[in-house]
Design an enzyme around this catalytic site. Structure first.
Site, mmCIF file in Angstrom:
data_model
loop_
_atom_site.group_PDB
_atom_site.id
_atom_site.type_symbol
_atom_site.label_atom_id
_atom_site.label_comp_id
_atom_site.label_asym_id
_atom_site.label_seq_id
_atom_site.Cartn_x
_atom_site.Cartn_y
_atom_site.Cartn_z
ATOM 1 C CE LYS A 1 4.603 30.445 -38.087
ATOM 2 N NZ LYS A 1 3.587 31.157 -37.309
ATOM 3 C CB THR A 2 0.233 26.888 -35.338
ATOM 4 O OG1 THR A 2 0.509 27.827 -36.366
ATOM 5 C CG2 THR A 2 -0.932 27.381 -34.513
ATOM 6 C CG ASP B 1 3.378 32.638 -34.085
ATOM 7 O OD1 ASP B 1 4.422 32.241 -34.662
ATOM 8 O OD2 ASP B 1 2.237 32.341 -34.463
ATOM 9 C CD GLU B 2 3.937 34.656 -38.313
ATOM 10 O OE1 GLU B 2 5.040 34.811 -38.903
ATOM 11 O OE2 GLU B 2 3.020 33.950 -38.777
ATOM 12 C CD GLN C 1 6.891 32.160 -43.539
ATOM 13 O OE1 GLN C 1 5.706 32.422 -43.639
ATOM 14 N NE2 GLN C 1 7.322 31.064 -42.922
ATOM 15 N NE ARG D 1 1.776 31.437 -46.608
ATOM 16 C CZ ARG D 1 2.259 30.949 -45.481
ATOM 17 N NH1 ARG D 1 1.460 30.657 -44.490
ATOM 18 N NH2 ARG D 1 3.546 30.717 -45.338
#
Length: 743
Positions: A47-48, A233-234, A264, A612
């Site tokens: 996504k980044t 984002d997020e 998340q 992660r």
DNA sequence: TGCGTTGACCCTGGA
DNA sequence: GGTCAACGCA
């Protein structure tokens, strides 16, 4: 500072095509024509990359860099995004973008509009500790008992209110009980106090922008027109105030590009509202939704385990990540007898990785609570494994750092009374409570700042000798600093150190002087670096210190293991991830997992922790862990976390509790749950007895060997042979030994 | 009146 | 173990 432009000869039409091979969904997101778009991006789905490529694509399409506003979750993410974009389109354009956290962006807008809002342009940003000072004062002023109105609880309620955009008036209006009405009074009092100190708290940084946009629609429209494209984002961790801010900014063009993952969402406790994701299409009619489900990060085994765990949650949009990566090794689970042994087992995992040719910076140890870092830290230090703890008390929150910053705050904003009272007798200069009361009285009567009131009292000769000298000292120092305000920041700080005798003051505490001096050194280095980079003046530096987090400060290229909470690990990735403390009551945490919603959030947090990892996951639990609960220290045995049992047995390799050796491994079979739980009940006493013969450490007596153990639980007494002789010591004064390996 | 000492309370997570 | 308010001493 010349940045060569990327050569575009091999990339006809687009700077994106050569370096970024995007999959179909990623490309669809990047090429999205416009209008509201929700990208559901699973963990590790790139996504980044998509966000970065999106911004670059917009610029390529002719959108001016000043027309792009992107919200990231951390300053670190903002920095990385800016750097990547700079690599694609050049540094100049990248610098003109607005990329930052909600808080940093709020500060930026509020400084520009300060005059309109009636707040000083150089307003202070109050952190939790500053806020607590105000709340305590308000509680005292209303004559309330602190046990009925605990500062932490009051702060939490005020924070909730601000995140929900509830003003003190609205809070009072909605109050139904006497307790609520008192809370409303406290809220109003604290808010008035913040303003009279020329200060805003973290929540204000967003809420005040929203209320300004409401009060001045023309200002909202101006920003809306300026920012043709808003990216978030997020998005799953945005709260109501942040939603309203984004909504207001996107109202003009509706070019809203948000990326999030409902699985998340882990910040419900601080107001994050998952319905921002779930109701996106309702809030922004005509919105498109894209899903990124291909994971590029983890092995098949890790991904399957994570998928299996999160499938236990009911409230989710539902998605299944897949990967083209190899199956990889199964996850490992280690059940240790106590936290000391858990730490030793973690240490061995890290050493194993190292022996296998790995580096320490490929490893992270994740846990639920910061308190868990202590045992791990002790063990790693003894073993000589380099580590870095991220979180806990952040650098700029440390006492000595905050003391020095308070002096600087005072110069920028003399109304900052929290800063004034923090430094006024630090280092000691003979100013005590008696004088303080008189200064406060004078300041209130004259409507002046405490420094001015103190100066008046000193001028009138109304202070006793010692206090008069102290007052002269303080006022002179403040004056000298103010005179140097426009000069280089590092010189300002150096002058402060020299003139205040702060370093000598630190030496008064032998136990901590060296650490604290090191922190002062680090502050000096940070200030010098900031000044050299030309990133702004004192005001900007102070804002940065308020908003920067430990995660933002993680250094690249340092070969050490990271120790951090699962919350702090969000957005990061590591080849090896250890998740420690997988016990019921700890992870899931007892106070959070009490209801279904709380438990599901805990499970999402565990899901975040697992995802992660790129190659290897090791889960650990301690059968017996000393834990502090409200009401005193208690020693507690616990059951293994249900989350461990939610991982399919075929994906999990369980290792029996070690009795000193390497620990035998068994491949997971059926009926594991009961096996794990049954073993636990018997462990506490066994753990204590196993302590005999073990090397332990005592702050005063140093290294020793346990001879005998008596008592139980919190009253465990150890007979230990130290170099200085045999002593009986309470268990809580000992740190577990490192060398349980039979030689 | 200032300062050193003592004893309560403490630990979910964090901008 | 760490912090902070309350207490009593100089």
């Amino acid at each position: 500072m010349h940045h060569p432009l990327p050569t575009s000869s091999d990339s006809p039409g687009s700077v994106l095509s050569p370096n970024l091979d995007l999959n179909a969904e990623q490309r669809a997101a990047v090429e999205h024509p416009g209008g509201p778009l929700l990208v559901i991006a699973g963990a590790g789905s790139g996504k980044t990359r998509v966000l970065t490529a999106r911004v670059a694509r917009l610029l390529e399409r002719g959108v001016g860099p000043e027309g792009v506003l992107a919200f990231t979750f951390t300053n670190r993410a903002a920095r990385e995004m800016r750097e990547r974009i700079a690599g694609m389109v050049g540094g100049e354009a990248a610098r003109a973008l607005w990329v930052g956290t909600f808080h940093a962006t709020g500060v930026r807008i509020l400084r520009r509009e300060a005059a309109r809002l009636g707040i000083p342009r150089d307003f202070a940003i109050y952190d939790r500790e500053d806020q607590e000072t105000l709340v305590r004062a308000a509680i005292r002023r209303l004559g309330l008992r602190e046990d009925a109105f605990k500062p932490a609880a009051v702060i939490a309620r005020i924070s909730d209110a601000k995140n929900a955009l509830v003003s003190p008036e609205a809070f009072a209006h909605a109050a139904v009980s006497p307790h609520e009405r008192t809370l409303a009074e406290l809220y109003a009092l604290v808010q008035a106090e913040l303003r009279s100190n020329g200060a805003l708290d973290f929540d204000d940084l967003i809420a005040e922008v929203v209320s300004m946009f409401r009060a001045h629609p023309e200002v909202a429209e101006r920003y809306g027109r300026r920012f043709e494209h808003v990216l978030v984002d997020e998005y799953q961790d945005t709260n109501h105030a942040q939603f309203r801010l984004v909504e207001a900014l996107a109202a003009v063009h509706r070019n809203l590009f948000v990326v999030g993952d409902d699985d998340q969402s882990i910040y419900g406790w601080r107001g994050a509202d998952l319905s921002n994701v779930l109701d996106f299409e309702r809030a922004f009619p005509g919105a498109q939704v894209l899903r990124l489900e291909q994971n590029y990060r983890s092995t098949g085994a890790i991904l399957d385990a994570a998928n299996a765990v999160i499938a236990h949650n009911r409230s989710r949009k539902g998605k299944t990540l897949w990967s083209e990566r190899e199956r990889g090794a199964p996850l490992r689970f280690v059940l240790a007898a106590d936290e000391g042994e858990e730490a030793r087992r973690v240490r061995r995992v890290l050493e194993e990785r190292r022996r296998g040719g790995g580096r320490y910076d490929e490893c992270a140890v994740l846990y639920r609570t910061n308190a868990q870092s202590r045992a791990l830290e002790t063990e790693l230090r003894l073993a000589g494994i380099p580590y870095e703890i991220v979180g806990g008390v952040a650098f700029y929150q440390r006492r000595e750092v905050k003391d020095l910053l308070a002096y600087l705050r005072l110069i920028v904003n003399p109304a900052d009374r929290v800063a004034f009272w923090r430094v006024w007798n630090t280092p000691r200069r003979g100013l005590g409570d008696g004088v303080r009361a008189r200064v406060e009285e004078r300041a209130a009567a004259g409507g002046v700042e405490p420094a001015a009131a103190l100066a008046a009292l000193a001028r009138e000769g109304a202070l006793p000798g010692a206090a008069a000298a102290g007052a002269r000292d303080l006022l002179g120092l403040i004056e000298e600093l103010a005179a140097r305000r426009e000069g280089p920041l590092d010189e300002l700080l150096r002058h402060l150190l020299r003139r205040s005798g702060y370093l000598e003051h630190l030496d008064g505490d032998e136990a901590s002087a060296a650490d604290r001096r090191a922190n002062v050194e680090e502050l000096l280095a940070a200030v010098a670096g900031y000044a050299a980079a030309g990133r702004g003046g004192l005001t900007e530096f102070l804002a940065e210190t308020a908003l920067v987090t430990d995660v933002d400060r993680i250094e690249e290229d340092a070969d050490r293991v990271l120790l951090l909470t699962a919350h702090n690990a969000k957005g990061l990735e590591f080849p090896l991830v250890v998740v420690a403390g997988l016990e019921e009551g700890l992870f899931p945490h007892a106070t959070s997992g009490a209801d279904d919603a709380g438990l599901e959030e805990e499970r999402r947090l565990f899901y975040v922790a697992l995802t992660r990892a790129r190659d290897q996951v090791v889960l650990t639990a301690a059968a017996y862990r000393r834990r502090f609960t409200p009401g005193g220290a208690v020693a507690g045995g616990a059951r293994v976390s249900r989350f461990v049992d939610e991982i399919p047995a075929a994906l999990l390799e369980r290792e029996a509790a070690a009795t000193g050796g390497g620990g035998s491994r068994e491949r997971g079979g059926g009926g594991r749950r009961r096996g794990g739980a049954a073993a636990l009940a018997t462990v506490p006493r066994a753990a204590a007895h196993r302590a005999v013969g073990r090397t332990v450490f005592h702050d005063q007596f140093g290294r020793g060997v346990v001879q005998d153990v008596e008592g139980a639980g919190d009253d465990l007494k150890f007979t230990v042979r130290f170099a200085a002789g045999i002593k009986k010591v309470m268990g809580r004064f000992l740190d577990g030994g490192a060398d349980d390996d039979p030689a």
